[in-house]
Design a protein around this motif. Structure first.
Motif, PDB file in Angstrom:
ATOM      1  N   GLU A 240       0.835  -1.197   0.000  1.00  0.00           N
ATOM      2  CA  GLU A 240       0.000   0.000   0.000  1.00  0.00           C
ATOM      3  C   GLU A 240       0.871   1.248   0.000  1.00  0.00           C
ATOM      4  OE1 GLU A 240      -3.184  -0.001  -0.256  1.00  0.00           O
ATOM      5  OE2 GLU A 240      -3.644  -2.126   0.124  1.00  0.00           O
ATOM      6  N   ASP A 241       0.278   2.354  -0.405  1.00  0.00           N
ATOM      7  CA  ASP A 241       0.969   3.634  -0.339  1.00  0.00           C
ATOM      8  C   ASP A 241       1.087   4.094   1.108  1.00  0.00           C
ATOM      9  OD1 ASP A 241       0.967   3.621  -3.090  1.00  0.00           O
ATOM     10  OD2 ASP A 241      -0.802   4.914  -3.269  1.00  0.00           O
ATOM     11  N   ASP A 242       2.120   4.866   1.391  1.00  0.00           N
ATOM     12  CA  ASP A 242       2.272   5.471   2.707  1.00  0.00           C
ATOM     13  C   ASP A 242       1.325   6.665   2.787  1.00  0.00           C
ATOM     14  OD1 ASP A 242       3.006   6.839   4.982  1.00  0.00           O
ATOM     15  OD2 ASP A 242       5.163   6.685   4.638  1.00  0.00           O
ATOM     16  N   PRO A 243       0.286   6.586   3.629  1.00  0.00           N
ATOM     17  CA  PRO A 243      -0.714   7.671   3.669  1.00  0.00           C
ATOM     18  C   PRO A 243      -0.145   8.995   4.178  1.00  0.00           C
ATOM     19  CG  PRO A 243      -1.053   6.129   5.482  1.00  0.00           C
ATOM     20  CD  PRO A 243      -0.019   5.511   4.593  1.00  0.00           C
ATOM     21  N   ASP A 244       0.977   8.957   4.869  1.00  0.00           N
ATOM     22  CA  ASP A 244       1.556  10.179   5.421  1.00  0.00           C
ATOM     23  C   ASP A 244       2.619  10.807   4.520  1.00  0.00           C
ATOM     24  OD1 ASP A 244       0.045   9.897   7.808  1.00  0.00           O
ATOM     25  OD2 ASP A 244       1.504   8.443   8.563  1.00  0.00           O
ATOM     26  N   TYR A 245       2.924  10.129   3.429  1.00  0.00           N
ATOM     27  CA  TYR A 245       4.010  10.647   2.576  1.00  0.00           C
ATOM     28  C   TYR A 245       3.592  11.896   1.813  1.00  0.00           C
ATOM     29  CZ  TYR A 245       7.360  11.096  -1.190  1.00  0.00           C
ATOM     30  OH  TYR A 245       8.291  11.602  -2.072  1.00  0.00           O
ATOM     31  N   ARG A 246       4.486  12.882   1.783  1.00  0.00           N
ATOM     32  CA  ARG A 246       4.324  14.088   0.993  1.00  0.00           C
ATOM     33  C   ARG A 246       5.644  14.392   0.302  1.00  0.00           C
ATOM     34  NH1 ARG A 246       0.158  12.620   2.360  1.00  0.00           N
ATOM     35  NH2 ARG A 246      -1.630  13.751   3.198  1.00  0.00           N
ATOM     36  N   PHE A 247       5.615  14.511  -1.012  1.00  0.00           N
ATOM     37  CA  PHE A 247       6.824  14.728  -1.799  1.00  0.00           C
ATOM     38  C   PHE A 247       7.508  16.027  -1.388  1.00  0.00           C
ATOM     39  CE2 PHE A 247       8.813  16.197  -5.885  1.00  0.00           C
ATOM     40  CZ  PHE A 247       9.808  15.224  -5.925  1.00  0.00           C
ATOM     41  N   LYS A 248       8.766  15.902  -0.974  1.00  0.00           N
ATOM     42  CA  LYS A 248       9.573  17.032  -0.510  1.00  0.00           C
ATOM     43  C   LYS A 248       8.859  17.831   0.577  1.00  0.00           C
ATOM     44  CE  LYS A 248      12.360  17.485  -4.667  1.00  0.00           C
ATOM     45  NZ  LYS A 248      12.850  18.333  -5.763  1.00  0.00           N
ATOM     46  N   ASN A 249       8.060  17.098   1.379  1.00  0.00           N
ATOM     47  CA  ASN A 249       7.322  17.675   2.522  1.00  0.00           C
ATOM     48  C   ASN A 249       6.292  18.728   2.106  1.00  0.00           C
ATOM     49  OD1 ASN A 249       8.795  16.063   4.282  1.00  0.00           O
ATOM     50  ND2 ASN A 249      10.350  17.618   4.643  1.00  0.00           N
ATOM     51  N   ASN A 250       5.891  18.667   0.843  1.00  0.00           N
ATOM     52  CA  ASN A 250       4.848  19.571   0.359  1.00  0.00           C
ATOM     53  C   ASN A 250       3.494  18.958   0.690  1.00  0.00           C
ATOM     54  OD1 ASN A 250       2.870  20.885  -1.262  1.00  0.00           O
ATOM     55  ND2 ASN A 250       4.454  21.556  -2.691  1.00  0.00           N
ATOM     56  N   LYS A 251       2.703  19.633   1.521  1.00  0.00           N
ATOM     57  CA  LYS A 251       1.450  19.081   2.016  1.00  0.00           C
ATOM     58  C   LYS A 251       0.470  18.704   0.906  1.00  0.00           C
ATOM     59  CE  LYS A 251       1.582  21.449   6.491  1.00  0.00           C
ATOM     60  NZ  LYS A 251       0.886  22.383   7.396  1.00  0.00           N
ATOM     61  N   LYS A 252       0.606  19.339  -0.254  1.00  0.00           N
ATOM     62  CA  LYS A 252      -0.328  19.080  -1.340  1.00  0.00           C
ATOM     63  C   LYS A 252       0.082  17.902  -2.221  1.00  0.00           C
ATOM     64  CE  LYS A 252      -1.850  23.908  -1.693  1.00  0.00           C
ATOM     65  NZ  LYS A 252      -2.007  25.076  -2.604  1.00  0.00           N
ATOM     66  N   LYS A 253       1.300  17.384  -2.025  1.00  0.00           N
ATOM     67  CA  LYS A 253       1.807  16.357  -2.935  1.00  0.00           C
ATOM     68  C   LYS A 253       1.801  14.979  -2.287  1.00  0.00           C
ATOM     69  CE  LYS A 253       4.480  19.451  -5.884  1.00  0.00           C
ATOM     70  NZ  LYS A 253       5.780  19.738  -6.526  1.00  0.00           N
ATOM     71  N   SER A 254       0.619  14.419  -2.148  1.00  0.00           N
ATOM     72  CA  SER A 254       0.451  13.062  -1.629  1.00  0.00           C
ATOM     73  C   SER A 254       0.631  12.070  -2.772  1.00  0.00           C
ATOM     74  CB  SER A 254      -0.943  12.904  -1.036  1.00  0.00           C
ATOM     75  OG  SER A 254      -1.926  13.072  -2.051  1.00  0.00           O
ATOM     76  N   CYS A 255       0.658  10.789  -2.450  1.00  0.00           N
ATOM     77  CA  CYS A 255       0.764   9.763  -3.487  1.00  0.00           C
ATOM     78  C   CYS A 255      -0.363   9.899  -4.499  1.00  0.00           C
ATOM     79  CB  CYS A 255       0.740   8.365  -2.857  1.00  0.00           C
ATOM     80  SG  CYS A 255       2.224   7.934  -1.919  1.00  0.00           S
ATOM     81  N   LYS A 256      -1.549  10.172  -4.012  1.00  0.00           N
ATOM     82  CA  LYS A 256      -2.702  10.273  -4.891  1.00  0.00           C
ATOM     83  C   LYS A 256      -2.558  11.430  -5.867  1.00  0.00           C
ATOM     84  CE  LYS A 256      -7.759  10.593  -4.758  1.00  0.00           C
ATOM     85  NZ  LYS A 256      -8.955  10.686  -3.873  1.00  0.00           N
ATOM     86  N   LYS A 257      -2.088  12.570  -5.355  1.00  0.00           N
ATOM     87  CA  LYS A 257      -1.940  13.747  -6.213  1.00  0.00           C
ATOM     88  C   LYS A 257      -0.794  13.560  -7.214  1.00  0.00           C
ATOM     89  CE  LYS A 257      -5.135  16.549  -4.680  1.00  0.00           C
ATOM     90  NZ  LYS A 257      -4.815  17.722  -3.873  1.00  0.00           N
ATOM     91  N   LEU A 258       0.283  12.910  -6.781  1.00  0.00           N
ATOM     92  CA  LEU A 258       1.436  12.726  -7.658  1.00  0.00           C
ATOM     93  C   LEU A 258       1.172  11.771  -8.808  1.00  0.00           C
ATOM     94  CD1 LEU A 258       4.322  12.414  -5.032  1.00  0.00           C
ATOM     95  CD2 LEU A 258       3.814  14.393  -6.464  1.00  0.00           C
ATOM     96  N   THR A 259       0.178  10.916  -8.652  1.00  0.00           N
ATOM     97  CA  THR A 259      -0.046   9.856  -9.650  1.00  0.00           C
ATOM     98  C   THR A 259      -1.456   9.873 -10.226  1.00  0.00           C
ATOM     99  OG1 THR A 259      -0.695   8.292  -7.900  1.00  0.00           O
ATOM    100  CG2 THR A 259       1.643   8.361  -8.502  1.00  0.00           C
ATOM    101  N   LYS A 260      -2.125  11.007 -10.171  1.00  0.00           N
ATOM    102  CA  LYS A 260      -3.531  11.031 -10.584  1.00  0.00           C
ATOM    103  C   LYS A 260      -3.718  10.942 -12.102  1.00  0.00           C
ATOM    104  CE  LYS A 260      -4.154  16.084 -10.643  1.00  0.00           C
ATOM    105  NZ  LYS A 260      -4.924  17.199 -10.046  1.00  0.00           N
ATOM    106  N   SER A 261      -2.644  11.075 -12.866  1.00  0.00           N
ATOM    107  CA  SER A 261      -2.731  10.913 -14.313  1.00  0.00           C
ATOM    108  C   SER A 261      -1.508  10.148 -14.808  1.00  0.00           C
ATOM    109  CB  SER A 261      -2.793  12.277 -15.008  1.00  0.00           C
ATOM    110  OG  SER A 261      -1.560  12.963 -14.861  1.00  0.00           O
ATOM    111  N   LYS A 262      -1.603   9.627 -16.035  1.00  0.00           N
ATOM    112  CA  LYS A 262      -0.465   8.891 -16.607  1.00  0.00           C
ATOM    113  C   LYS A 262       0.755   9.800 -16.717  1.00  0.00           C
ATOM    114  CE  LYS A 262      -3.643   6.219 -19.467  1.00  0.00           C
ATOM    115  NZ  LYS A 262      -4.783   7.145 -19.301  1.00  0.00           N
ATOM    116  N   LYS A 263       0.503  11.028 -17.097  1.00  0.00           N
ATOM    117  CA  LYS A 263       1.602  11.982 -17.260  1.00  0.00           C
ATOM    118  C   LYS A 263       2.310  12.230 -15.940  1.00  0.00           C
ATOM    119  CE  LYS A 263       2.592  16.605 -19.073  1.00  0.00           C
ATOM    120  NZ  LYS A 263       2.012  17.820 -19.691  1.00  0.00           N
TER     121      LYS A 263
END
Length: 294
Positions: A240-263
């Motif tokens: 499973e994805d880490d629910p607490d992960y945020r890319f470079k500690n940016n609160k808006k960049k969760s796994c879901k947001k980072l991968t919401k499209s193929k691009k």
């Protein structure tokens, strides 16, 4: 006299017949046969990347995304196979390493083959388990002392990750999967030997059995152990994805947001996060990035 134009010969060489162009376009939208046959198990996506990786002296997947873009249909139908990330192992790898270390315990006279123990102590094979999640030999031995102390029969430490591997049949209502320290030798896999050696000739219910597992993992199997507590065990059913992960500690960049499209998946999954010891995004988002074991 004409200038800056193609000659008739050049036009003929450059011209692509429309039927051929149509066939090429269609072929880009249809994944290869091996990929189509594997869509249900999700094991063939990325096949062309793996081949090119061999040919190009280990180019990263991120580089290969740019060199050989994959048709959209192929991305949809063929999820990427498990790609071991930093300090990430499959359950099969854990089981393989644990089995080899347990065999070394048995050769050394500790007879348990699964994670149950007696005399309020944990066996040598549990020392192998502890070694996998310890940073070094000293910490492994320290955790062994904690495991064999106390006045309860149950012990658990990072057992939830490996519950499906089959080494720990005991489950405790309050603690979960773990080691039952109050059983007989027949319940930890020992075969009865001569009188007085029911626990093996090195006594697997002794208070030094667990530390012996640490020592054997260190001396005989070091390359496969001592990964530290942040090691991840991925399985096809629990990855499973880490629910607490945020890319470079940016609160808006969760796994879901980072991968919401193929691009976005292509852009972020193999990016290294400088705020997380330069680990790639797929280390924290294996499910969204499609890097769980097939």
């Amino acid at each position: 006299m004409r200038h800056n134009t193609f000659s008739e010969a050049r036009w003929k060489r450059a011209f692509i017949p429309l039927p051929l162009l149509f066939l090429v376009s269609i072929s880009l939208l249809i994944p290869d046969a091996s990929c189509r046959n594997a869509t249900s198990s999700g094991r063939k996506y990325g096949q062309q990347y793996i081949q090119h990786d061999d040919e190009d002296n280990g180019d990263s997947y991120e580089t290969l995304f740019k060199k050989w873009p994959v048709p959209t249909a192929t991305i949809d139908l063929c999820p990427r196979p498990f790609v071991p990330g930093p300090n990430t192992f499959s359950l099969d790898q854990y089981a393989e390493y644990r089995t080899k270390c347990t065999a070394s315990c048995n050769d050394a006279g500790y007879c348990c083959t699964i994670g149950n123990g007696g005399c309020m102590n944990v066996p040598c094979t549990t020392g192998c388990h502890i070694a996998f999640f310890s940073e070094n030999l000293e910490k492994c031995k320290t955790e062994c002392k904690r495991a064999s102390s106390g006045d309860t029969c149950d012990y658990t430490w990072n057992h939830a990750q490996i519950a499906q591997a089959g080494f720990n049949p005991s489950f405790f209502v309050n603690e979960g999967q773990g080691v039952d320290k109050c059983v007989g030798p027949e319940d930890c896999g020992c075969t009865k030997q001569t009188a007085g050696e029911e626990w093996g000739f090195s006594n697997d219910c002794g208070d030094d059995a667990c530390e012996a597992g640490c020592e054997l993992a260190h001396s005989k199997h070091f390359d496969n152990f001592f990964h530290g507590e942040d090691v991840k065990i991925c399985t096809s059913t629990t990855c499973e994805d880490d629910p607490d992960y945020r890319f470079k500690n940016n609160k808006k960049k969760s796994c879901k947001k980072l991968t919401k499209s193929k691009k976005k998946r292509k852009k972020f999954c193999f990016k290294k996060d400088n705020k997380k010891n330069k680990r790639p995004v797929y280390y924290f988002c294996p499910k969204s990035c499609g890097t769980c074991p097939a």
